[in-house]
Enzyme design. Structure first.
Site, PDB file in Angstrom:
ATOM      1  N   TYR A  29      30.583 -54.254  28.561  1.00 28.41           N
ATOM      2  CA  TYR A  29      29.788 -53.406  29.456  1.00 28.41           C
ATOM      3  C   TYR A  29      30.565 -53.019  30.701  1.00 28.41           C
ATOM      4  O   TYR A  29      30.538 -51.859  31.125  1.00 28.41           O
ATOM      5  CB  TYR A  29      28.474 -54.106  29.832  1.00 28.41           C
ATOM      6  CG  TYR A  29      27.435 -53.142  30.346  1.00 28.41           C
ATOM      7  CD1 TYR A  29      26.480 -52.591  29.496  1.00 28.41           C
ATOM      8  CD2 TYR A  29      27.426 -52.749  31.681  1.00 28.41           C
ATOM      9  CE1 TYR A  29      25.546 -51.673  29.964  1.00 28.41           C
ATOM     10  CE2 TYR A  29      26.499 -51.837  32.156  1.00 28.41           C
ATOM     11  CZ  TYR A  29      25.556 -51.304  31.286  1.00 28.41           C
ATOM     12  OH  TYR A  29      24.645 -50.394  31.748  1.00 28.41           O
TER      13      TYR A  29
ATOM     14  N   TYR B 229      17.245 -52.848  29.915  1.00 23.91           N
ATOM     15  CA  TYR B 229      17.294 -52.399  28.523  1.00 23.91           C
ATOM     16  C   TYR B 229      16.148 -53.110  27.815  1.00 23.91           C
ATOM     17  O   TYR B 229      16.138 -54.340  27.731  1.00 23.91           O
ATOM     18  CB  TYR B 229      18.625 -52.787  27.877  1.00 23.91           C
ATOM     19  CG  TYR B 229      19.807 -51.977  28.381  1.00 23.91           C
ATOM     20  CD1 TYR B 229      20.206 -50.810  27.730  1.00 23.91           C
ATOM     21  CD2 TYR B 229      20.516 -52.366  29.521  1.00 23.91           C
ATOM     22  CE1 TYR B 229      21.281 -50.058  28.193  1.00 23.91           C
ATOM     23  CE2 TYR B 229      21.598 -51.619  29.981  1.00 23.91           C
ATOM     24  CZ  TYR B 229      21.968 -50.465  29.314  1.00 23.91           C
ATOM     25  OH  TYR B 229      23.031 -49.724  29.771  1.00 23.91           O
TER      26      TYR B 229
ATOM     27  N   LYS C 291      28.736 -45.732  27.697  1.00 28.01           N
ATOM     28  CA  LYS C 291      30.177 -45.646  27.478  1.00 28.01           C
ATOM     29  C   LYS C 291      30.736 -44.218  27.414  1.00 28.01           C
ATOM     30  O   LYS C 291      31.959 -44.036  27.398  1.00 28.01           O
ATOM     31  CB  LYS C 291      30.558 -46.378  26.172  1.00 28.01           C
ATOM     32  CG  LYS C 291      30.418 -47.881  26.264  1.00 28.01           C
ATOM     33  CD  LYS C 291      31.574 -48.509  27.030  1.00 28.01           C
ATOM     34  CE  LYS C 291      31.268 -49.863  27.588  1.00 28.01           C
ATOM     35  NZ  LYS C 291      30.926 -49.902  29.016  1.00 28.01           N
TER      36      LYS C 291
HETATM   37  P1  RFL Z   1      31.341 -32.430  28.974  1.00 23.57           P
HETATM   38  O1  RFL Z   1      30.624 -33.084  30.111  1.00 23.57           O
HETATM   39  O2  RFL Z   1      30.532 -32.006  27.815  1.00 23.57           O
HETATM   40  O3  RFL Z   1      32.133 -31.206  29.585  1.00 23.57           O
HETATM   41  C1  RFL Z   1      32.768 -30.268  28.743  1.00 23.57           C
HETATM   42  C2  RFL Z   1      32.807 -28.956  29.477  1.00 23.57           C
HETATM   43  O4  RFL Z   1      33.508 -27.994  28.673  1.00 23.57           O
HETATM   44  C3  RFL Z   1      32.805 -26.757  28.724  1.00 23.57           C
HETATM   45  N1  RFL Z   1      33.130 -26.009  27.517  1.00 23.57           N
HETATM   46  C4  RFL Z   1      34.031 -24.998  27.484  1.00 23.57           C
HETATM   47  N2  RFL Z   1      34.784 -24.468  28.450  1.00 23.57           N
HETATM   48  C5  RFL Z   1      35.593 -23.443  28.107  1.00 23.57           C
HETATM   49  N3  RFL Z   1      35.660 -22.940  26.851  1.00 23.57           N
HETATM   50  C6  RFL Z   1      34.920 -23.460  25.864  1.00 23.57           C
HETATM   51  N4  RFL Z   1      35.000 -22.959  24.631  1.00 23.57           N
HETATM   52  C7  RFL Z   1      34.066 -24.523  26.155  1.00 23.57           C
HETATM   53  N5  RFL Z   1      33.199 -25.269  25.431  1.00 23.57           N
HETATM   54  C8  RFL Z   1      32.645 -26.144  26.266  1.00 23.57           C
HETATM   55  C9  RFL Z   1      31.337 -27.147  28.824  1.00 23.57           C
HETATM   56  O5  RFL Z   1      30.554 -26.122  29.384  1.00 23.57           O
HETATM   57  C10 RFL Z   1      31.426 -28.391  29.718  1.00 23.57           C
HETATM   58  O6  RFL Z   1      31.275 -28.065  31.086  1.00 23.57           O
HETATM   59  O7  RFL Z   1      32.514 -33.373  28.415  1.00 23.57           O
HETATM   60  P2  RFL Z   1      33.486 -34.376  29.182  1.00 23.57           P
HETATM   61  O8  RFL Z   1      34.059 -33.727  30.407  1.00 23.57           O
HETATM   62  O9  RFL Z   1      34.383 -34.947  28.161  1.00 23.57           O
HETATM   63  O10 RFL Z   1      32.534 -35.525  29.764  1.00 23.57           O
HETATM   64  C11 RFL Z   1      31.907 -36.420  28.893  1.00 23.57           C
HETATM   65  C12 RFL Z   1      30.549 -36.835  29.445  1.00 23.57           C
HETATM   66  O11 RFL Z   1      29.856 -35.702  29.927  1.00 23.57           O
HETATM   67  C13 RFL Z   1      29.730 -37.536  28.378  1.00 23.57           C
HETATM   68  O12 RFL Z   1      30.498 -38.498  27.684  1.00 23.57           O
HETATM   69  C14 RFL Z   1      28.500 -38.257  28.892  1.00 23.57           C
HETATM   70  O13 RFL Z   1      27.718 -37.492  29.754  1.00 23.57           O
HETATM   71  C15 RFL Z   1      27.683 -38.669  27.673  1.00 23.57           C
HETATM   72  N6  RFL Z   1      26.328 -38.905  28.028  1.00 23.57           N
HETATM   73  C16 RFL Z   1      26.046 -40.064  28.648  1.00 23.57           C
HETATM   74  N7  RFL Z   1      27.034 -40.966  28.855  1.00 23.57           N
HETATM   75  C17 RFL Z   1      26.791 -42.102  29.477  1.00 23.57           C
HETATM   76  O14 RFL Z   1      27.731 -42.897  29.673  1.00 23.57           O
HETATM   77  N8  RFL Z   1      25.488 -42.394  29.889  1.00 23.57           N
HETATM   78  C18 RFL Z   1      24.453 -41.495  29.727  1.00 23.57           C
HETATM   79  O15 RFL Z   1      23.340 -41.745  30.142  1.00 23.57           O
HETATM   80  C19 RFL Z   1      24.707 -40.279  29.079  1.00 23.57           C
HETATM   81  N9  RFL Z   1      23.737 -39.373  28.887  1.00 23.57           N
HETATM   82  C20 RFL Z   1      25.338 -37.933  27.773  1.00 23.57           C
HETATM   83  C21 RFL Z   1      24.035 -38.185  28.244  1.00 23.57           C
HETATM   84  C22 RFL Z   1      25.617 -36.761  27.094  1.00 23.57           C
HETATM   85  C23 RFL Z   1      24.633 -35.800  26.824  1.00 23.57           C
HETATM   86  N10 RFL Z   1      24.989 -34.619  26.047  1.00 23.57           N
HETATM   87  C24 RFL Z   1      26.360 -34.377  25.706  1.00 23.57           C
HETATM   88  C25 RFL Z   1      24.107 -33.743  25.457  1.00 23.57           C
HETATM   89  C26 RFL Z   1      23.039 -37.242  28.033  1.00 23.57           C
HETATM   90  C27 RFL Z   1      23.347 -36.035  27.340  1.00 23.57           C
HETATM   91  C28 RFL Z   1      22.206 -35.045  27.208  1.00 23.57           C
HETATM   92  C1  PHB Z   2      21.542 -43.730  33.092  1.00 28.13           C
HETATM   93  O1  PHB Z   2      21.329 -44.189  34.223  1.00 28.13           O
HETATM   94  O2  PHB Z   2      21.401 -42.539  32.841  1.00 28.13           O
HETATM   95  C2  PHB Z   2      21.973 -44.657  32.012  1.00 28.13           C
HETATM   96  C3  PHB Z   2      22.207 -45.979  32.304  1.00 28.13           C
HETATM   97  C4  PHB Z   2      22.599 -46.847  31.281  1.00 28.13           C
HETATM   98  C5  PHB Z   2      22.754 -46.366  30.007  1.00 28.13           C
HETATM   99  C6  PHB Z   2      22.552 -45.020  29.732  1.00 28.13           C
HETATM  100  C7  PHB Z   2      22.145 -44.163  30.742  1.00 28.13           C
HETATM  101  O3  PHB Z   2      23.127 -47.207  29.017  1.00 28.13           O
END
Ligand code: RFL
Ligand code: PHB
Length: 389
Positions: A384, A200, A296
């Site tokens: 963390y 970080y 998170k």
């Molecule tokens: P998701 O993964 O958004 O999945 C929700 C699913 O619901 C579908 N959906 C529907 N299905 C039926 N009917 C509807 N009306 C619907 N509307 C939506 C969608 O198509 C999708 O498949 O939520 P879920 O399962 O709660 O999971 C949460 C995680 O995905 C999320 O917290 C993390 O990915 C957040 N996040 C990150 N978290 C980390 O801890 N580290 C990261 O590096 C990180 N990078 C990110 C991220 C989230 C991003 N988003 C949301 C834009 C990077 C991005 C780009």
């Molecule tokens: C990642 O590997 O995508 C990543 C790791 C740590 C973070 C966020 C994203 O805090």
């Protein structure tokens, strides 16, 4: 169709809940707006807390993660040319696992398919009905055909842009939000990670993060303007900027290569309360969003799934509704702690457009305090690796 639990959303929350329920013999039907391939093409989180690892084991989907995941027992924090390490294992007795959300999702889909799960893809116009009655249902359309699921409970696992949260009336629902004045530009590249541990990096030019998926797959991010578009950034410009934000010693050994994915994510803190309304329960991004700085998002989704799964299990095994009735309160207590940590860590590491000279000095003093103070390092490490469920 009739089932016990209708699950809206086929991301990690919906899949994990469905698989855990399946292990306990509780049937569900999952509805996903997109295709499986689309869900698997999203590159998101990379760091798994021990609580999520335990759930994956309980769901019987941990084998590949145990084999291919990279246990991390510390992380590096740099500011300008200086860098220090926070030792998670020494401070808390726990480590985290680096294993991509894409892989977790792939493993879950494989297990759901093996179990003969009912999953509907390309589900359009999903609508929740009668959530506050004893006979809720969900209607939707697939390939022009109207369909309906009658169920005992509905799990809203449909992410931030889903329909479940919107179903809760505005006079019941309260939303809390903070939008940050920058985004993260992320790339994935088939190059060896610059460091064995995640870095970080706070720098005069803004935040950067050096992460990884495996020994030959790196994930890097740089803080960018909200108006930037991924196509504004050539690979060469990205690498150049990243090198300027990490210490010279790391920049000198950074292996660059073509990006195989490039995207921009806005940063947001968001919580909706309550997380349940009658027989509708919200899980994961449907109920809350954190900026990714503390990794998170996925982990907090997992703790929601833990509380909901245990509430449903208690109900079906004993008839006791206590776990379900207390779901929102229990889940939110942990959600807010993850929100606080992610907000704090984001504030500590990023440059803000309107940051005064005073604000900058305070930020630098706080990083120096973290470098020198064992109690401060312990607080970061405990958050963390994940607060207990
Ligand atoms: P998701 O993964 O958004 O999945 C929700 C699913 O619901 C579908 N959906 C529907 N299905 C039926 N009917 C509807 N009306 C619907 N509307 C939506 C969608 O198509 C999708 O498949 O939520 P879920 O399962 O709660 O999971 C949460 C995680 O995905 C999320 O917290 C993390 O990915 C957040 N996040 C990150 N978290 C980390 O801890 N580290 C990261 O590096 C990180 N990078 C990110 C991220 C989230 C991003 N988003 C949301 C834009 C990077 C991005 C780009
Ligand atoms: C990642 O590997 O995508 C990543 C790791 C740590 C973070 C966020 C994203 O805090």
């Amino acid at each position: 169709m009739k089932t016990k639990v209708a699950i809206i959303g086929g991301g990690p929350s919906g899949l994990l809940l469905a698989q855990l329920l399946h292990v306990r013999g509780i049937d569900s039907v999952m509805l996903e707006r997109k295709t499986k391939d689309y869900v698997l093409s999203r590159i998101r989180a990379g760091v798994l807390e021990r609580g999520l690892l335990a759930l994956l084991r309980e769901a019987g989907v941990a084998d590949r993660m145990e084999r291919e995941g990279l246990p991390h027992d510390g992380t590096l924090i740099s500011y300008g040319e200086e860098m220090f390490r926070i030792d998670f294992t020494a401070r808390t007795g726990h480590a985290v696992m680096v294993y991509g959300q894409t892989e977790v999702t792939r493993d879950l889909y494989e297990a759901r398919e093996k179990a003969g799960a009912v999953m509907e893809f390309n589900a359009e116009d999903v609508v929740v009905h009668d959530a506050t009655s004893d006979a809720p249902s969900v209607t939707y359309r697939v390939a022009g055909q109207d369909r309906r699921i009658d169920c005992d409970f509905i799990a809203g696992c449909d992410g931030f842009h889903g329909v479940s949260r919107q179903t809760i009336p505005l006079d019941v629902r309260r939303e809390y939000e903070k939008v940050y004045p920058f985004g993260w530009l992320g790339i994935l590249s088939e190059t060896p990670p610059v460091s064995d541990e995640i870095i970080y990096a706070s720098s005069e030019r803004g935040f950067a993060l050096c992460s990884m998926r495996n020994k030959n797959l790196s994930r890097y991010y740089i803080q960018c303007d909200l108006s930037d578009k991924p196509e504004d950034w050539t690979d060469a410009a990205f690498w150049e900027e990243l090198k300027r934000r990490i210490p010279a010693a790391q920049a000198a050994t950074l292996v660059t290569g073509p990006s195989i994915e490039k995207s921009i994510a806005p940063l947001r803190s968001f919580v909706t309360e309550p997380m349940q309304w009658g027989r509708l329960f919200l899980c994961g991004d449907a109920a809350h969003i954190v900026p990714p700085t503390g990794a998170k998002g996925l982990n907090t989704a997992a703790s929601d799934v833990h509380y909901l799964y245990n509430g449903l299990r208690q109900f079906y095994e004993t008839g006791d509704r206590a776990g379900l009735d207390g779901y929102s309160e229990k889940a939110l207590a942990r959600v807010w702690k993850a929100e606080r940590f992610s907000w704090w860590f984001s504030n500590l590491m990023h440059r803000y457009p309107a940051q005064s000279a005073f604000d900058l000095k305070i930020q630098q003093a706080e990083i120096a305090f973290l470098r020198d103070n064992g109690a401060a390092q312990q607080a970061l490490a405990e958050n963390y690796v994940g607060l207990p469920y």
